[in-house]
Design a protein around this motif. Structure first.
Motif, PDB file in Angstrom:
ATOM      1  N   GLY A 123      14.271  32.472  61.084  1.00  0.00           N
ATOM      2  CA  GLY A 123      15.054  32.927  59.642  1.00  0.00           C
ATOM      3  C   GLY A 123      14.991  31.625  58.867  1.00  0.00           C
ATOM      4  O   GLY A 123      14.506  31.999  57.495  1.00  0.00           O
ATOM      5  N   ALA A 124      15.460  30.782  59.308  1.00  0.00           N
ATOM      6  CA  ALA A 124      15.417  29.390  58.421  1.00  0.00           C
ATOM      7  C   ALA A 124      15.309  28.165  59.380  1.00  0.00           C
ATOM      8  O   ALA A 124      16.344  28.079  60.327  1.00  0.00           O
ATOM      9  CB  ALA A 124      16.611  29.258  57.503  1.00  0.00           C
ATOM     10  N   CYS A 167       4.825  35.614  55.688  1.00  0.00           N
ATOM     11  CA  CYS A 167       6.124  34.875  55.806  1.00  0.00           C
ATOM     12  C   CYS A 167       6.481  34.345  57.108  1.00  0.00           C
ATOM     13  O   CYS A 167       6.734  33.132  57.209  1.00  0.00           O
ATOM     14  CB  CYS A 167       7.364  35.618  55.382  1.00  0.00           C
ATOM     15  N   GLN A 168       6.116  34.979  58.152  1.00  0.00           N
ATOM     16  CA  GLN A 168       6.284  34.513  59.684  1.00  0.00           C
ATOM     17  C   GLN A 168       5.270  33.661  60.116  1.00  0.00           C
ATOM     18  O   GLN A 168       5.149  33.167  61.304  1.00  0.00           O
ATOM     19  CB  GLN A 168       6.747  35.441  60.491  1.00  0.00           C
ATOM     20  N   SER A 169       4.005  33.851  59.567  1.00  0.00           N
ATOM     21  CA  SER A 169       2.854  33.106  60.015  1.00  0.00           C
ATOM     22  C   SER A 169       2.507  31.742  59.610  1.00  0.00           C
ATOM     23  O   SER A 169       2.085  31.109  60.201  1.00  0.00           O
ATOM     24  CB  SER A 169       1.319  34.075  60.095  1.00  0.00           C
ATOM     25  N   VAL A 170       2.827  31.475  58.118  1.00  0.00           N
ATOM     26  CA  VAL A 170       2.537  30.181  57.686  1.00  0.00           C
ATOM     27  C   VAL A 170       3.332  29.098  58.219  1.00  0.00           C
ATOM     28  O   VAL A 170       4.408  29.210  58.489  1.00  0.00           O
ATOM     29  CB  VAL A 170       2.860  30.197  56.045  1.00  0.00           C
ATOM     30  N   SER A 212       8.973  28.974  52.249  1.00  0.00           N
ATOM     31  CA  SER A 212       9.085  27.675  52.531  1.00  0.00           C
ATOM     32  C   SER A 212      10.101  27.295  53.753  1.00  0.00           C
ATOM     33  O   SER A 212       9.947  26.493  54.446  1.00  0.00           O
ATOM     34  CB  SER A 212       9.447  26.828  51.398  1.00  0.00           C
ATOM     35  N   ARG A 213      11.121  28.459  53.841  1.00  0.00           N
ATOM     36  CA  ARG A 213      12.100  28.187  54.687  1.00  0.00           C
ATOM     37  C   ARG A 213      11.998  28.380  56.353  1.00  0.00           C
ATOM     38  O   ARG A 213      12.785  28.062  57.343  1.00  0.00           O
ATOM     39  CB  ARG A 213      13.462  28.887  54.429  1.00  0.00           C
ATOM     40  N   LYS A 214      10.917  29.052  56.553  1.00  0.00           N
ATOM     41  CA  LYS A 214      10.665  29.608  57.912  1.00  0.00           C
ATOM     42  C   LYS A 214      10.088  28.464  58.911  1.00  0.00           C
ATOM     43  O   LYS A 214      10.414  27.375  58.929  1.00  0.00           O
ATOM     44  CB  LYS A 214       9.987  30.643  57.903  1.00  0.00           C
ATOM     45  N   SER A 271      13.708  32.754  68.140  1.00  0.00           N
ATOM     46  CA  SER A 271      12.460  32.129  67.639  1.00  0.00           C
ATOM     47  C   SER A 271      12.274  30.828  67.719  1.00  0.00           C
ATOM     48  O   SER A 271      13.162  29.728  67.268  1.00  0.00           O
ATOM     49  CB  SER A 271      12.198  32.401  66.234  1.00  0.00           C
ATOM     50  N   VAL A 272      11.186  30.323  68.634  1.00  0.00           N
ATOM     51  CA  VAL A 272      11.002  28.837  68.931  1.00  0.00           C
ATOM     52  C   VAL A 272      10.237  27.982  67.967  1.00  0.00           C
ATOM     53  O   VAL A 272       9.352  28.911  67.022  1.00  0.00           O
ATOM     54  CB  VAL A 272      10.290  28.624  70.406  1.00  0.00           C
TER      55      VAL A 272
END
Length: 402
Positions: free
Chosen positions: A31-32, A198-201, A220-222, A380-381
């Motif tokens: 999420g962030a 978004c979730q992989s970078v 940026s935030r994830k 999410s770790v």
């Protein structure tokens, strides 16, 4: 700020670089993520300069700090800085591409089962406006995109395949689609490919030359651990020749005569001038930090922690881990019998543990396919998490009851 030649991969140092670790156990990195202290510091410094010297003036004097994001993202993605655009969010970046494609009646938009709601709603809107069609490519038995079915659809389907638009990692599950496989097919048949990363970078290595995508959007935030309110876009040289951005201003294009404009060279054409420049500076620092740690190392560390968490959760009576896939990442989704997801999140927060919830409305097709409940808990770790964090989460999940 001085550049550190090699960041320490020592867990105590990583946690010291992350002030939030002193206050919360954070499993909401999808999420962030908790920001790095350097990221927060440079934003404060930038905002102080704007307050004391003026906003436009600070942009001029801090050119190097603002350029850092372009350079570091280019290094991370294996491209040129001229192929990077920085926008207000990943959604803004994705929409600059998608709504700029001149879809016509009968054109086909090919996508995946786990596509994100924001993207799918855009598909529906364009289909409503233009008569384009949405085609969902099925998955294999191990829950990867079915590449044979994708290629068959491109070659034998009815109507022009105008775009392949896929999300690399879904918001609700730890599985990873074979983006390289999609890219190879896209290249072979000359179909544009837009990848939502978004979730992989920041979590796993991404090489746009190997991925074969025309565009890649990211935030940026994830997993990059940068500020909120800023995202980015990679656009290949070929892609920039094929279509224009959805919206232009006098930053992305130049008004050359009363009846003409000229696009700016490079991916800057996708940008608008007005952004949170402090966040751009923070994004640069966050991307540099990840590059100095090494994204290969980050990926290995995240996978190890996620495997440890899944194993620990599976040992708890009544808990079901819902991640299925050939390749799994740092997102771990689960439910517990008798405790709905909202109750679980609230219970964990009382224990100073952050998790998130993925509702059916975020990835409806995937929820329906797998018969998932109305929502799942998402933990999410990231590399700064510890085995002690995982044990505290597992114990709290075990203790949770209706």
């Amino acid at each position: 700020m001085s550049t550190v030649a090699q960041r320490s991969r020592d867990l105590p140092q990583l946690r010291a670089d992350t002030p939030g670790c002193q206050h919360i156990i954070h499993f909401n990195n999808a999420g962030a993520a908790l920001p790095i202290k350097e990221v927060v510091d440079i934003q404060h410094a930038f905002l102080d300069s704007e307050a004391l010297c003026g906003g436009y003036e600070t942009v001029i004097t801090e050119t190097e700090a603002l350029q850092l994001a372009y350079n570091e993202l280019a290094t991370m993605l294996n491209c040129s800085a001229r192929n990077i655009a920085i926008l207000q969010s990943a959604t803004a970046a994705w929409m600059q591409v998608f709504y700029g494609i001149p879809f016509q009646s009968g054109d086909r938009i090919l996508t995946g089962v786990h596509e994100y709601a924001a993207n799918y709603i855009a598909f529906l809107q364009v289909a409503k406006r233009t008569g384009a069609k949405i085609e969902v490519i099925p998955e294999t038995a191990d829950n990867d995109v079915n590449l044979e079915a994708l290629e068959h659809s491109i070659v034998h389907g009815q109507g022009r395949p105008a775009l392949l638009a896929f999300t690399h990692i879904p918001t609700n599950s730890g599985r990873v689609y074979s983006a390289e496989g999609i890219g190879a097919i896209a290249k072979r048949h000359g179909v544009p490919f837009l990848l939502d990363a978004c979730q992989s970078v920041g979590q796993m290595p991404l090489n746009v030359a190997k991925l074969g995508c025309n565009w890649l959007s990211g935030t940026s935030r994830k997993y990059l651990r940068g500020p909120r309110g800023v995202g980015f876009l990679y656009a290949s040289d070929k892609a920039m020749q094929q279509s224009e951005p959805a919206a232009l201003d006098m930053w992305g294009a130049e008004w050359v005569t009363g009846g003409q404009y000229r696009l700016q060279p490079g991916a800057r054409r996708y940008e608008q001038y007005e952004r949170c420049f402090a966040a751009v500076a923070g994004l640069g620092v966050a991307a540099r930090y990840a590059n100095e740690l090494g994204v290969d190392w980050i990926w290995e560390r995240v996978q190890e922690l996620a495997a440890e968490l899944r194993s620990r959760l599976r040992s708890i009576p009544g808990v079901t881990v819902h991640d299925r896939g050939r390749l799994l990442c740092g997102i771990v989704s689960f439910t517990k019998d008798g405790v709905d997801s909202a109750q679980m999140k609230a219970f964990l927060l009382k224990k100073m543990i952050n998790v998130s919830i993925s509702p059916m409305t975020s990835t409806r097709l995937d929820f329906e396919k797998h018969g998932l409940p109305e929502s799942v808990v998402r933990a999410s770790v990231h590399y700064y998490n510890s085995s002690a964090d995982i044990e505290q989460l597992a114990q709290a999940v075990s203790d949770a009851h209706q």
